[in-house]
Design an enzyme around this catalytic site. Structure first.
Site, PDB file in Angstrom:
ATOM      1  N   ALA A 203     -14.339  19.676 -31.549  1.00  0.00           N
ATOM      2  CA  ALA A 203     -15.294  20.701 -32.052  1.00  0.00           C
ATOM      3  C   ALA A 203     -15.635  20.349 -33.519  1.00  0.00           C
ATOM      4  O   ALA A 203     -16.830  20.378 -33.724  1.00  0.00           O
ATOM      5  CB  ALA A 203     -14.524  22.294 -32.165  1.00  0.00           C
TER       6      ALA A 203
ATOM      7  N   ASP B 215     -18.144  17.532 -32.912  1.00  0.00           N
ATOM      8  CA  ASP B 215     -19.452  18.021 -32.318  1.00  0.00           C
ATOM      9  C   ASP B 215     -20.325  18.430 -33.426  1.00  0.00           C
ATOM     10  O   ASP B 215     -21.688  18.449 -33.382  1.00  0.00           O
ATOM     11  CB  ASP B 215     -19.198  18.907 -30.985  1.00  0.00           C
ATOM     12  CG  ASP B 215     -18.361  18.332 -29.831  1.00  0.00           C
ATOM     13  OD1 ASP B 215     -18.482  17.129 -29.804  1.00  0.00           O
ATOM     14  OD2 ASP B 215     -17.656  19.188 -29.005  1.00  0.00           O
TER      15      ASP B 215
ATOM     16  N   GLU C 266      -1.167 -11.668 -24.375  1.00  0.00           N
ATOM     17  CA  GLU C 266      -2.128 -10.295 -24.119  1.00  0.00           C
ATOM     18  C   GLU C 266      -2.204  -9.859 -22.667  1.00  0.00           C
ATOM     19  O   GLU C 266      -1.975 -10.822 -22.031  1.00  0.00           O
ATOM     20  CB  GLU C 266      -3.722 -10.879 -24.441  1.00  0.00           C
ATOM     21  CG  GLU C 266      -3.888 -11.415 -25.771  1.00  0.00           C
ATOM     22  CD  GLU C 266      -5.029 -11.768 -26.189  1.00  0.00           C
ATOM     23  OE1 GLU C 266      -6.228 -11.455 -25.379  1.00  0.00           O
ATOM     24  OE2 GLU C 266      -5.463 -12.630 -26.890  1.00  0.00           O
TER      25      GLU C 266
ATOM     26  N   LYS D 268      -3.750  -9.099 -19.412  1.00  0.00           N
ATOM     27  CA  LYS D 268      -4.835  -9.594 -18.389  1.00  0.00           C
ATOM     28  C   LYS D 268      -5.490  -8.395 -17.874  1.00  0.00           C
ATOM     29  O   LYS D 268      -5.011  -7.778 -16.791  1.00  0.00           O
ATOM     30  CB  LYS D 268      -4.845 -10.329 -17.357  1.00  0.00           C
ATOM     31  CG  LYS D 268      -5.821 -11.092 -16.959  1.00  0.00           C
ATOM     32  CD  LYS D 268      -5.353 -12.276 -16.091  1.00  0.00           C
ATOM     33  CE  LYS D 268      -6.840 -13.112 -15.721  1.00  0.00           C
ATOM     34  NZ  LYS D 268      -7.618 -12.435 -14.811  1.00  0.00           N
TER      35      LYS D 268
ATOM     36  N   ASP E  72      -7.844  -6.066 -15.931  1.00  0.00           N
ATOM     37  CA  ASP E  72      -8.714  -6.218 -14.606  1.00  0.00           C
ATOM     38  C   ASP E  72      -9.906  -5.533 -14.733  1.00  0.00           C
ATOM     39  O   ASP E  72      -9.971  -4.405 -13.902  1.00  0.00           O
ATOM     40  CB  ASP E  72      -7.793  -5.733 -13.433  1.00  0.00           C
ATOM     41  CG  ASP E  72      -8.398  -6.155 -12.081  1.00  0.00           C
ATOM     42  OD1 ASP E  72      -9.292  -7.205 -12.146  1.00  0.00           O
ATOM     43  OD2 ASP E  72      -7.908  -5.689 -10.924  1.00  0.00           O
TER      44      ASP E  72
ATOM     45  N   TYR F 215     -11.404  -9.678 -27.189  1.00  0.00           N
ATOM     46  CA  TYR F 215     -10.624 -10.629 -27.609  1.00  0.00           C
ATOM     47  C   TYR F 215     -10.887 -11.883 -28.041  1.00  0.00           C
ATOM     48  O   TYR F 215     -10.146 -12.990 -28.463  1.00  0.00           O
ATOM     49  CB  TYR F 215      -9.343 -10.884 -26.425  1.00  0.00           C
ATOM     50  CG  TYR F 215      -9.875 -11.086 -25.123  1.00  0.00           C
ATOM     51  CD1 TYR F 215     -10.816 -12.147 -24.636  1.00  0.00           C
ATOM     52  CD2 TYR F 215     -10.111  -9.976 -24.032  1.00  0.00           C
ATOM     53  CE1 TYR F 215     -11.235 -12.426 -23.576  1.00  0.00           C
ATOM     54  CE2 TYR F 215     -10.624 -10.211 -22.714  1.00  0.00           C
ATOM     55  CZ  TYR F 215     -11.373 -11.419 -22.625  1.00  0.00           C
ATOM     56  OH  TYR F 215     -11.800 -11.468 -21.409  1.00  0.00           O
TER      57      TYR F 215
ATOM     58  N   LYS G  69      -1.902 -17.534 -24.750  1.00  0.00           N
ATOM     59  CA  LYS G  69      -2.949 -18.627 -25.386  1.00  0.00           C
ATOM     60  C   LYS G  69      -1.970 -19.032 -26.404  1.00  0.00           C
ATOM     61  O   LYS G  69      -1.283 -18.314 -27.141  1.00  0.00           O
ATOM     62  CB  LYS G  69      -4.086 -17.592 -26.002  1.00  0.00           C
ATOM     63  CG  LYS G  69      -4.632 -16.800 -24.971  1.00  0.00           C
ATOM     64  CD  LYS G  69      -5.842 -15.929 -25.720  1.00  0.00           C
ATOM     65  CE  LYS G  69      -6.612 -15.162 -24.609  1.00  0.00           C
ATOM     66  NZ  LYS G  69      -7.638 -14.167 -24.981  1.00  0.00           N
TER      67      LYS G  69
ATOM     68  N   LYS H 208       0.222 -14.479 -13.733  1.00  0.00           N
ATOM     69  CA  LYS H 208       0.175 -13.416 -12.991  1.00  0.00           C
ATOM     70  C   LYS H 208       0.990 -12.383 -12.245  1.00  0.00           C
ATOM     71  O   LYS H 208       2.073 -13.077 -12.226  1.00  0.00           O
ATOM     72  CB  LYS H 208      -0.935 -13.788 -11.479  1.00  0.00           C
ATOM     73  CG  LYS H 208      -2.030 -14.685 -11.935  1.00  0.00           C
ATOM     74  CD  LYS H 208      -3.283 -13.612 -12.144  1.00  0.00           C
ATOM     75  CE  LYS H 208      -4.239 -13.971 -11.084  1.00  0.00           C
ATOM     76  NZ  LYS H 208      -5.500 -13.594 -11.108  1.00  0.00           N
TER      77      LYS H 208
ATOM     78  N   CYS I 224     -20.396   0.615  21.571  1.00  0.00           N
ATOM     79  CA  CYS I 224     -20.615   0.745  20.120  1.00  0.00           C
ATOM     80  C   CYS I 224     -20.578   2.007  19.690  1.00  0.00           C
ATOM     81  O   CYS I 224     -21.193   3.023  20.158  1.00  0.00           O
ATOM     82  CB  CYS I 224     -22.170   0.118  19.741  1.00  0.00           C
ATOM     83  SG  CYS I 224     -22.539   0.389  18.012  1.00  0.00           S
TER      84      CYS I 224
ATOM     85  N   CYS J 132     -24.306   3.221  18.319  1.00  0.00           N
ATOM     86  CA  CYS J 132     -25.310   3.299  19.047  1.00  0.00           C
ATOM     87  C   CYS J 132     -25.017   3.471  20.605  1.00  0.00           C
ATOM     88  O   CYS J 132     -25.964   3.854  21.406  1.00  0.00           O
ATOM     89  CB  CYS J 132     -26.254   2.137  19.160  1.00  0.00           C
ATOM     90  SG  CYS J 132     -25.811   0.745  19.787  1.00  0.00           S
TER      91      CYS J 132
ATOM     92  N   CYS K 257     -21.385  -5.532  18.999  1.00  0.00           N
ATOM     93  CA  CYS K 257     -22.605  -4.653  19.755  1.00  0.00           C
ATOM     94  C   CYS K 257     -23.748  -5.373  19.845  1.00  0.00           C
ATOM     95  O   CYS K 257     -24.328  -6.252  18.948  1.00  0.00           O
ATOM     96  CB  CYS K 257     -22.701  -3.552  18.814  1.00  0.00           C
ATOM     97  SG  CYS K 257     -24.224  -2.602  19.094  1.00  0.00           S
TER      98      CYS K 257
ATOM     99  N   CYS L 142     -29.481  -1.548  17.238  1.00  0.00           N
ATOM    100  CA  CYS L 142     -28.444  -0.409  17.016  1.00  0.00           C
ATOM    101  C   CYS L 142     -28.617  -0.393  15.179  1.00  0.00           C
ATOM    102  O   CYS L 142     -29.138  -1.019  14.465  1.00  0.00           O
ATOM    103  CB  CYS L 142     -27.132  -1.262  16.748  1.00  0.00           C
ATOM    104  SG  CYS L 142     -25.700  -0.450  16.178  1.00  0.00           S
TER     105      CYS L 142
HETATM  106  S1  IVH Z   1      -9.407 -14.908 -22.448  1.00  0.00           S
HETATM  107  C1  IVH Z   1     -11.531 -19.182 -22.101  1.00  0.00           C
HETATM  108  N1  IVH Z   1      -7.952 -12.936 -22.324  1.00  0.00           N
HETATM  109  O1  IVH Z   1      -9.662 -13.063 -17.315  1.00  0.00           O
HETATM  110  C2  IVH Z   1     -10.648 -17.985 -21.804  1.00  0.00           C
HETATM  111  N2  IVH Z   1      -9.312 -13.285 -20.827  1.00  0.00           N
HETATM  112  O2  IVH Z   1      -9.481 -15.444 -15.072  1.00  0.00           O
HETATM  113  C3  IVH Z   1     -11.340 -16.458 -21.778  1.00  0.00           C
HETATM  114  N3  IVH Z   1      -9.548 -11.594 -18.960  1.00  0.00           N
HETATM  115  O3  IVH Z   1     -12.996 -14.243 -17.183  1.00  0.00           O
HETATM  116  C4  IVH Z   1     -10.816 -15.385 -21.313  1.00  0.00           C
HETATM  117  N4  IVH Z   1      -8.363 -10.131 -20.064  1.00  0.00           N
HETATM  118  O4  IVH Z   1     -12.566 -11.908 -18.004  1.00  0.00           O
HETATM  119  C5  IVH Z   1      -8.819 -13.648 -21.707  1.00  0.00           C
HETATM  120  N5  IVH Z   1      -6.834 -10.815 -22.663  1.00  0.00           N
HETATM  121  C6  IVH Z   1      -7.614 -11.564 -21.980  1.00  0.00           C
HETATM  122  C7  IVH Z   1      -8.198 -11.261 -20.635  1.00  0.00           C
HETATM  123  C8  IVH Z   1      -8.972 -12.222 -20.186  1.00  0.00           C
HETATM  124  C9  IVH Z   1      -8.624 -10.356 -18.921  1.00  0.00           C
HETATM  125  C10 IVH Z   1     -10.446 -11.926 -17.987  1.00  0.00           C
HETATM  126  C11 IVH Z   1     -11.448 -12.518 -18.458  1.00  0.00           C
HETATM  127  C12 IVH Z   1     -11.742 -14.136 -17.829  1.00  0.00           C
HETATM  128  C13 IVH Z   1     -10.667 -13.999 -16.851  1.00  0.00           C
HETATM  129  C14 IVH Z   1     -10.208 -15.375 -16.486  1.00  0.00           C
END
Ligand code: IVH
Length: 660
Positions: free
Chosen positions: A34, A37, A112, A114, A116, A225, A287, A311, A400, A403, A418, A423
């Protein structure tokens, strides 16, 4: 008076930016909603009274008035890369050894999550956000600045770190929070519109909205990142801290380790903990911390040697098949889909899973009432992996479902089709295909708009798109002056597609994107291709006897008529430049299976950029088959035809060498 107003405006903007940062980037607000806002309303009120004092970077200006129309293509200053993958401990240890072999034993790794989501590049010039672009194919993306400006965790202005140049780039991920995703899908369903398959698609769809107000309403989130150039930062850890200091949202779930054991431990801890996050993760990105060491390690093809995605396997859950329903595609192929009792897998509710074809349904023994295990991995379609009480005997309908036309199976194919060319389901899919991104790419022609156009008998085939009038578009539901104008303009602009895209959009049987591009590159002009005989077609890479017959049949029959109608309304496919010569000239590659460090379209583009050709099918004209993981029938065929088979690493060496 005006001096007072100006001062107050400055204060309000400053405070609102700070509270936005605390709330959206740090998730730790200091004031109530609030109170926030109240500040916002005061600012908006003052600006309304003094429109001459509104600045572009004011927090009220996240949504500009104008709707941008189609997205401009923009070239990235440096390519947006992919990552190599490790799927288990052994592979991550092997990577660790390769790193140490280059830089020695003193290494620090940053872990870090990853995310999605979808990769995003933000450009700042003079401290202002000037451009936001999607990753696209890594080389060129789309300019989505107007939409990204609406994301509250993306600062519109920043105070650059000392040592950063005037213009710099920040990269990271945009994602759709899981709770927001579920909410959106409930709304979509209530409105009778198709639900999004997963948060990633929903995120991509939201960023590519033509109206930024829709993007704004979706509450997307970000994690950044990458900082380029790195300015004062000497390591990835410095980069993350620097980004945070400048006001970007940076993922707090990160850690540094000096041994690979620490990395493996982090990875397994997050395996469980990830279910408590508000987003999907599909692994951990590891990294090499030091920038000097990153430089020493360099790159392979399109991914750095100094980073890897460690992964997680796809997630599974059990549920019950409530029904098996058939969907009709563009070519009339019927795809059975299992309607499931809704089940949450990795934070997302799964309601459907594709069963592909009759044979696979029966091989797995899927039946109505079966208890099945389903799996979901990142952005792929959910899949039935096993059935507890398998029962064969499921049959495709003889008619189908859309249709009522006859359904046939053309041996030796496993698919049922089909065969009614009128269709309505096929018509809808054919129109959608013509307008799709890989084809003629007409933004804004989604299923619901197409369905309306078909229902009103305004379009039957793609040539009718070019006869639509503004009045007709204005008569469609959910179309106002501006949206009708935009679609009208995009339709007019789509009269000059590249030949390869046009050919793909026509939906010639058996001709996918790769083959369409090869045909365009070989023949250059539509007329030459149309008059080509089967023998000439056969000389094209990737075209075998049955495809040559289909193509020629298509041009002589209804395909030729469609092209004439398109030419009549002024569609002019652009001549295609013959492939430019390069170190890979004369070499044809076919990719099969899953590649780790690069996607298949990227690999194909890489081959083309070096003068080579990428085909979809193996023949005696193929020079190399590049086999990724789980390569199937193409690999067998390559062995049979004695075509060289190389793995991804060998492909990357070949590319590295051709570049020298
Ligand atoms: S570094 C040169 N850090 O994963 C490397 N990528 O499979 C640049 N992604 O296209 C990527 N989390 O979209 C990096 N903590 C993270 C990430 C990350 C997700 C994605 C990113 C990249 C894809 C590669």
């Amino acid at each position: 008076m005006s001096a007072y107003v100006q001062k107050r405006l400055g204060e309000l903007r400053e405070q609102i930016r700070r509270h936005e940062y605390l709330y959206f980037a740090l998730d730790s607000p200091e004031i109530t909603d609030a109170q926030f806002d109240a500040l916002y309303l005061e600012l908006r009120g003052l600006e309304e009274e003094h429109p001459e004092l509104v600045t572009a970077d004011s927090p009220t200006q996240r949504v500009g008035g104008e709707i941008s129309g189609q997205f401009a293509k923009v070239r990235h200053r440096s390519p947006m890369l992919s990552l190599q993958n490790a799927f288990d401990e052994e592979e991550i240890r092997a990577w660790d050894r390769r790193v140490r072999a280059v830089v020695g034993d003193q290494v620090t790794y940053v872990c870090e999550l990853k995310i999605d989501g979808l990769a995003m590049s933000l450009t700042y010039a003079g401290g202002q956000l000037t451009r936001a672009a999607t990753r696209g194919d890594g080389m060129t993306g789309e300019d989505v600045t107007a939409n990204v400006r609406t994301l509250r965790s993306v600062p519109l202005t920043v105070r650059p770190l000392d040592g950063l140049p005037e213009t710099f780039e920040v990269r990271g991920e945009v994602y759709f929070p899981l709770a927001e995703f579920e909410k959106l899908n409930r709304e979509m369903e209530a409105a009778g519109r198709p639900a999004f398959m997963n948060p990633r698609n929903a995120g991509a769809g939201s960023v590519r909205q033509l109206d930024p107000r829709i993007t704004a309403s979706r509450n997307l989130q970000t994690f950044m990142y990458t900082l380029d150039p790195a300015g004062p930062a000497r390591s990835q850890w410095d980069v993350l801290e620097g980004l945070q200091a400048m006001g970007f949202r940076v993922n707090p779930n990160r850690a540094r380790f000096e041994s690979i054991e620490g990395v493996i431990d982090f990875h397994s801890q997050w395996h469980e903990r990830r279910h408590h996050l508000d987003h999907d993760i599909d692994g951990v990105v590891v990294k090499v911390d030091s920038h000097d060491q990153q430089l020493e390690l360099g790159f392979v093809a399109r991914s750095p040697r100094w980073a890897i995605a460690f992964k997680y396997a796809a997630e599974q859950a059990e549920t019950v098949v409530e029904d098996i329903v058939c969907y009709v595609g563009r070519t009339g192929v019927l795809t059975p889909v299992a309607h499931l009792r809704p089940v949450v897998v990795a934070g997302v509710t799964i309601r459907n899973a594709s069963l592909h074809n009759e044979q696979l349904v029966n091989e797995k023994g899927v039946h109505v009432g079966a208890t099945v295990t389903v799996q979901r991995a990142g952005d792929v379609i959910p899949e039935v992996v096993s059935v507890r009480d398998p029962q064969p005997g499921w049959r495709m309908p003889a008619r189908c479902p859309v249709c009522g036309g006859e359904v046939v199976r053309e041996e030796p194919y496993v698919a049922h089709r089909c065969i009614n060319p009128f269709c309505p389901a096929q018509r809808l899919e054919r129109l959608r295909h013509y307008a799709s991104r890989g084809a003629v790419d007409i933004d804004g022609l989604g299923y619901s708009t197409l369905q309306q156009l078909i229902d009103r008998e305004l379009v039957k085939d793609p040539s009718d798109f070019y006869r639509l009038t503004m009045d007709q578009l204005l008569g469609l539901e959910r179309f106002a002056e501006k949206s009708a104008e935009n679609l009208y303009k995009r339709l007019q602009d789509s009269r000059t597609p590249q030949l390869g895209r046009f050919l793909y959009g026509l939906g010639i049987p058996q001709v996918g994107e790769a083959t369409a591009n090869l045909l365009a590159a070989d023949f250059g002009q539509l007329d030459r291709l149309r008059s080509a005989g089967e023998a000439e077609l056969l000389a094209v890479e990737g075209v075998g006897p049955s495809m040559a017959r289909e193509i020629s049949h298509f041009f002589q029959g209804h395909g030729g008529e469609l092209i004439d109608r398109l030419l009549e309304v002024g569609v002019r496919p652009q001549e295609s430049a013959r492939t430019a010569p390069g170190p890979l000239s004369g070499k044809t590659f076919v990719f099969t299976g899953t590649l780790g460090g690069i996607t298949r379209p990227e690999a194909e583009e890489l081959v083309r950029s070096l003068g080579g050709k990428a085909a979809s099918g193996v023949s005696s004209k193929t020079d190399y088959v590049v086999a990724g993981e789980a390569a199937g029938s193409k690999l067998e065929k390559a062995h049979r035809l004695k075509v060289s088979v190389i793995d991804e690493a060998a492909f990357q060496r070949l590319i590295d060498e051709s570049r020298r």
